[in-house]
Design an enzyme around this catalytic site. Sequence first.
Site, short mmCIF file in Angstrom:
data_model
loop_
_atom_site.label_atom_id
_atom_site.label_comp_id
_atom_site.label_asym_id
_atom_site.label_seq_id
_atom_site.Cartn_x
_atom_site.Cartn_y
_atom_site.Cartn_z
N GLU A 101 5.09 -10.39 -0.54
CA GLU A 101 6.16 -9.53 -1.07
C GLU A 101 7.54 -10.11 -0.72
O GLU A 101 8.49 -9.36 -0.43
CB GLU A 101 5.99 -8.08 -0.61
CG GLU A 101 4.72 -7.48 -1.16
CD GLU A 101 4.65 -5.98 -1.06
OE1 GLU A 101 5.71 -5.32 -1.15
OE2 GLU A 101 3.53 -5.46 -0.90
N ILE A 150 -4.35 -11.87 -4.59
CA ILE A 150 -4.14 -10.52 -5.11
C ILE A 150 -4.90 -9.51 -4.24
O ILE A 150 -6.13 -9.44 -4.24
CB ILE A 150 -4.62 -10.42 -6.57
CG1 ILE A 150 -3.95 -11.51 -7.42
CG2 ILE A 150 -4.32 -9.02 -7.13
CD1 ILE A 150 -2.44 -11.49 -7.39
#
Length: 386
Positions: A365, A160
């Site tokens: 992503e 993250i």
Amino acid sequence: MNSRDFGLTETQRDIRAMAARFVDAEVAPHAREWDRAERVDPGIPRRLGELGFLGLTVPERYGGTEADMLSYVLATEELGRGDSAVRGIVSVSLGLVTKTVVAHGTEAQREEWVPRLVRGDALGCFALTEPGTGSDAGSLTTRARRDGGDWIIDGGKMFITNGTVAEVALTFARTSEDGITAFLVPTAAPGLTATEVHGKLGLRGQATAELAFDGVRVPDSARLGEVDRGLGIALGALSRGRISVAAGAVGLAQAAVDAAVGYAAEREQFGRPIARFQLVQELLADAEVDTRASRLLTHQVARMADAGASPKEYATEASVAKYHASETAVRVTNNCLQTFGGYGFIDEYPVGKYLRDARVLTLYEGTSQVQKLIIGRAVTGVDAMT
């Protein structure tokens, strides 16, 4: 006219120029130091906020900068040219979190979080990926259960960005067998811990964390959007985010080209600059063409967004741009390192860092393989992921 200026408004050129000045003065000179220390200067987010880069495209009533998507892309490209770790701060906090709160949040949520995020007083992180769940986001296992007027969240997230420095985590948790819900979770909430991930190949200056949710309690007012509709919110955010990753990849590739061209003009072998050797020019010409093509693809999807297309409508074009630009960044930085010869293999010169930073762009992503499947589905009408 410079090809990079073609079709740009004066405002767009001004935003790009401001980003370039910031990068040249406050980012690029420190990128190697931050890479070695595995830590970007903690004052950088505030500077990004002061200059308006954390508020691009956000309405002025929340403290943002009324700008179009192409302006955001131009600024992001410059940040990627300076240091992908700094570009990542903006891509995640603004691109994935702030814009999502603006698009899907209640007015109370916008007023609580958006002004702080655009000033750089707070950063956001996008808590979707899990230790066992990457490309298949719909299979995440973090759970949120109702407890009166609150929700209790249990589970873990991995890789993250901004995880150890963020004040709010846009968190996705399973709320039914088939449903996922989004929550705005303050990172200071009891039961939420963040552990920094060290030893990364690239993006060393960027804070990357593992998040653990152990009975984290949040009120229903922290829920973003409807119950069980969070996966759509995540996918829309990722479509926007892929534009930012593509722009950063273009900037990274451009930085490598600039460095290699400068070195080739100065480095002499066999009594002449290596820029005069045909095979060196081939490496540089291929790098230049690939970088220009990625820039045009990225600008195209930004213009689609500015023309009113929704993230769902430009999702395929975002995947095309992200796939092409991220793979280009790896190929270009590798070829530019070759131009440096042995000196490219030590961090006295920046190209080794460029290659290390570029490699992750094909992974997060949405991996390059996932982008191919998204593009293939659009071309054939057949979903190979189900």
